[in-house]
Design a protein around this motif. Structure first.
Motif, mmCIF file in Angstrom:
data_model
loop_
_atom_site.group_PDB
_atom_site.id
_atom_site.type_symbol
_atom_site.label_atom_id
_atom_site.label_comp_id
_atom_site.label_asym_id
_atom_site.label_seq_id
_atom_site.Cartn_x
_atom_site.Cartn_y
_atom_site.Cartn_z
ATOM 1 N N THR A 213 -3.451 33.527 21.024
ATOM 2 C CA THR A 213 -2.154 33.936 20.494
ATOM 3 C C THR A 213 -1.461 34.839 21.502
ATOM 4 O O THR A 213 -1.810 36.018 21.625
ATOM 5 C CB THR A 213 -2.323 34.694 19.158
ATOM 6 O OG1 THR A 213 -3.208 33.974 18.315
ATOM 7 C CG2 THR A 213 -0.978 34.863 18.472
ATOM 8 N N PRO A 214 -0.478 34.332 22.246
ATOM 9 C CA PRO A 214 0.194 35.186 23.245
ATOM 10 C C PRO A 214 0.931 36.356 22.631
ATOM 11 O O PRO A 214 1.125 37.381 23.294
ATOM 12 C CB PRO A 214 1.179 34.214 23.924
ATOM 13 C CG PRO A 214 0.619 32.844 23.658
ATOM 14 C CD PRO A 214 -0.022 32.938 22.311
ATOM 15 N N THR A 215 1.358 36.252 21.368
ATOM 16 C CA THR A 215 2.116 37.338 20.747
ATOM 17 C C THR A 215 1.243 38.523 20.343
ATOM 18 O O THR A 215 1.759 39.491 19.792
ATOM 19 C CB THR A 215 2.871 36.809 19.515
ATOM 20 O OG1 THR A 215 2.015 35.967 18.746
ATOM 21 C CG2 THR A 215 4.099 36.026 19.924
ATOM 22 N N THR A 216 -0.052 38.455 20.575
ATOM 23 C CA THR A 216 -0.900 39.640 20.398
ATOM 24 C C THR A 216 -0.902 40.526 21.641
ATOM 25 O O THR A 216 -1.535 41.584 21.629
ATOM 26 C CB THR A 216 -2.350 39.228 20.066
ATOM 27 O OG1 THR A 216 -2.853 38.375 21.104
ATOM 28 C CG2 THR A 216 -2.423 38.502 18.736
ATOM 29 N N GLN A 217 -0.221 40.086 22.693
ATOM 30 C CA GLN A 217 -0.125 40.864 23.926
ATOM 31 C C GLN A 217 1.136 41.723 23.884
ATOM 32 O O GLN A 217 2.254 41.202 23.771
ATOM 33 C CB GLN A 217 -0.083 39.937 25.142
ATOM 34 C CG GLN A 217 -1.213 38.925 25.193
ATOM 35 C CD GLN A 217 -2.567 39.588 25.340
ATOM 36 O OE1 GLN A 217 -2.756 40.452 26.192
ATOM 37 N NE2 GLN A 217 -3.505 39.174 24.513
ATOM 38 N N LEU A 218 0.969 43.030 23.962
ATOM 39 C CA LEU A 218 2.114 43.936 23.908
ATOM 40 C C LEU A 218 3.058 43.703 25.084
ATOM 41 O O LEU A 218 4.279 43.824 24.935
ATOM 42 C CB LEU A 218 1.630 45.386 23.884
ATOM 43 C CG LEU A 218 2.712 46.462 23.790
ATOM 44 C CD1 LEU A 218 3.543 46.292 22.524
ATOM 45 C CD2 LEU A 218 2.102 47.849 23.849
ATOM 46 N N SER A 219 2.504 43.368 26.239
ATOM 47 C CA SER A 219 3.346 43.156 27.419
ATOM 48 C C SER A 219 4.312 42.002 27.203
ATOM 49 O O SER A 219 5.488 42.083 27.576
ATOM 50 C CB SER A 219 2.465 42.884 28.642
ATOM 51 O OG SER A 219 1.613 41.773 28.405
ATOM 52 N N LEU B 84 9.953 47.129 18.152
ATOM 53 C CA LEU B 84 9.909 45.668 17.988
ATOM 54 C C LEU B 84 8.608 45.087 18.522
ATOM 55 O O LEU B 84 7.935 44.292 17.857
ATOM 56 C CB LEU B 84 11.103 45.034 18.712
ATOM 57 C CG LEU B 84 12.443 45.015 18.006
ATOM 58 C CD1 LEU B 84 13.513 44.440 18.928
ATOM 59 C CD2 LEU B 84 12.371 44.212 16.723
ATOM 60 N N GLY B 85 8.266 45.477 19.749
ATOM 61 C CA GLY B 85 7.059 44.920 20.363
ATOM 62 C C GLY B 85 5.789 45.371 19.677
ATOM 63 O O GLY B 85 4.881 44.561 19.434
ATOM 64 N N VAL B 86 5.697 46.656 19.329
ATOM 65 C CA VAL B 86 4.482 47.179 18.692
ATOM 66 C C VAL B 86 4.308 46.597 17.301
ATOM 67 O O VAL B 86 3.190 46.292 16.882
ATOM 68 C CB VAL B 86 4.527 48.717 18.652
ATOM 69 C CG1 VAL B 86 3.403 49.269 17.801
ATOM 70 C CG2 VAL B 86 4.438 49.287 20.065
ATOM 71 N N ARG B 87 5.413 46.417 16.565
ATOM 72 C CA ARG B 87 5.306 45.872 15.208
ATOM 73 C C ARG B 87 4.700 44.470 15.230
ATOM 74 O O ARG B 87 3.779 44.158 14.468
ATOM 75 C CB ARG B 87 6.686 45.828 14.551
ATOM 76 C CG ARG B 87 6.671 45.233 13.152
ATOM 77 C CD ARG B 87 8.061 45.075 12.592
ATOM 78 N NE ARG B 87 8.670 46.354 12.307
ATOM 79 C CZ ARG B 87 9.645 46.902 13.030
ATOM 80 N NH1 ARG B 87 10.104 46.254 14.098
ATOM 81 N NH2 ARG B 87 10.148 48.065 12.722
ATOM 82 N N LEU B 88 5.205 43.628 16.104
ATOM 83 C CA LEU B 88 4.694 42.260 16.184
ATOM 84 C C LEU B 88 3.245 42.236 16.660
ATOM 85 O O LEU B 88 2.400 41.525 16.099
ATOM 86 C CB LEU B 88 5.580 41.431 17.123
ATOM 87 C CG LEU B 88 5.259 39.956 17.271
ATOM 88 C CD1 LEU B 88 5.327 39.248 15.930
ATOM 89 C CD2 LEU B 88 6.218 39.288 18.262
ATOM 90 N N THR B 89 2.941 43.042 17.679
ATOM 91 C CA THR B 89 1.578 43.069 18.218
ATOM 92 C C THR B 89 0.588 43.607 17.195
ATOM 93 O O THR B 89 -0.489 43.023 16.985
ATOM 94 C CB THR B 89 1.540 43.943 19.489
ATOM 95 O OG1 THR B 89 2.479 43.450 20.431
ATOM 96 C CG2 THR B 89 0.149 43.925 20.101
ATOM 97 N N ALA B 90 0.913 44.718 16.554
ATOM 98 C CA ALA B 90 -0.019 45.364 15.635
ATOM 99 C C ALA B 90 -0.310 44.492 14.423
ATOM 100 O O ALA B 90 -1.469 44.382 13.992
ATOM 101 C CB ALA B 90 0.546 46.713 15.190
ATOM 102 N N ASN B 91 0.698 43.867 13.855
ATOM 103 C CA ASN B 91 0.480 43.038 12.665
ATOM 104 C C ASN B 91 -0.411 41.842 12.964
ATOM 105 O O ASN B 91 -1.339 41.540 12.199
ATOM 106 C CB ASN B 91 1.821 42.568 12.102
ATOM 107 C CG ASN B 91 2.518 43.629 11.281
ATOM 108 O OD1 ASN B 91 2.186 43.867 10.126
ATOM 109 N ND2 ASN B 91 3.476 44.296 11.886
ATOM 110 N N LEU B 92 -0.151 41.161 14.069
ATOM 111 C CA LEU B 92 -0.957 39.979 14.393
ATOM 112 C C LEU B 92 -2.360 40.366 14.833
ATOM 113 O O LEU B 92 -3.337 39.703 14.467
ATOM 114 C CB LEU B 92 -0.259 39.164 15.481
ATOM 115 C CG LEU B 92 1.090 38.556 15.069
ATOM 116 C CD1 LEU B 92 1.705 37.805 16.224
ATOM 117 C CD2 LEU B 92 0.925 37.633 13.879
#
Length: 227
Positions: free
Chosen positions: A94-100, A157-165
């Motif tokens: 899952t690439p969206t687990t990468q904060l970068s 925005l980035g942390v929310r998506l990363t942390a949830n997934l």
């Protein structure tokens, strides 16, 4: 052998070559391309209906100037949705687990909305930093607070998506490991835990859908303030 639950978030490689590009390209292969036919198949019709409904719902509060972003935001929504859903399949990444990566998506879009606001209506854009009717003594403090709030938006925005997934994937792997450990020892408890795992998987599917929508929705709200 000691298990490392964070190995699933490491970028996969083959012969030393990172496969992150392949993981980012694959979702676009799954969607049917538009054709010159008058009538499309069921999949194309369903896809067009979904995109139209999403775009209509997302851009309803925006004025005509913000509708230029419809194609970009719809593509971003489908892209994030596909990555999140494909990451729930076994033996996938899952690439969206990468904060970068998430920051690489959030920062340019947020910066574009800010630049548009500063270029088209600078007075209105700067007015968000100071609410109307603020006491004179609180003006410097509120300007600093609102500026920090503005600058922290892409990080949120980035942390929310990363942390949830990331949290969902870790929880699924922890419960799945517990099922395999308990199966030979306590089959009844293992079956109940497996049922919990199934429900958690359904919840994670919902989270994958909602987080993609929330990411684009917040970007549209930032755009709404600057157009």
């Amino acid at each position: 052998m000691a298990l490392n639950f964070f190995d699933q978030f490491a970028s996969p490689t083959l012969f030393g070559i990172p496969l992150i590009v392949l993981a980012l390209t694959l979702p676009w292969v799954l969607f049917p391309a538009p054709s010159s036919r008058w009538l499309g198949n069921r999949l194309t019709t369903l896809q067009n209906w979904f995109v139209n409904r999403f775009t209509q719902q997302l851009f309803l509060p925006l004025n005509q100037e913000g509708h230029k972003w419809a194609l970009m935001f719809s593509s971003l929504m489908i892209f994030l949705l596909s990555l999140n859903m494909l990451g729930l399949l076994p033996y996938t990444f899952t690439p969206t687990t990468q904060l970068s990566m998430n920051m690489g998506l959030a920062l340019p879009f947020w910066l574009a909305t800010v630049i548009i606001g500063m270029r088209n209506q600078p007075t209105h854009a700067l007015g968000h930093l100071l609410p109307e009717g603020t006491p004179t003594l609180l003006i410097p403090i509120l300007i600093i607070i609102e500026t920090i709030s503005l600058l922290i938006r892409p990080l949120a925005l980035g942390v929310r998506l990363t942390a949830n997934l990331t949290a969902g994937h870790l929880l699924i792997q922890l419960i799945a490991t517990a099922v395999f450990v308990l199966l030979p020892l306590m089959p009844t408890i293992a079956i109940l835990t497996g049922l919990l795992l199934f429900l958690l998987t359904l919840l994670e599917v919902a989270v994958a859908l909602i987080q993609a929508y929330v990411f684009v929705l917040l970007l549209s709200l930032y755009l709404q303030e600057n157009v």
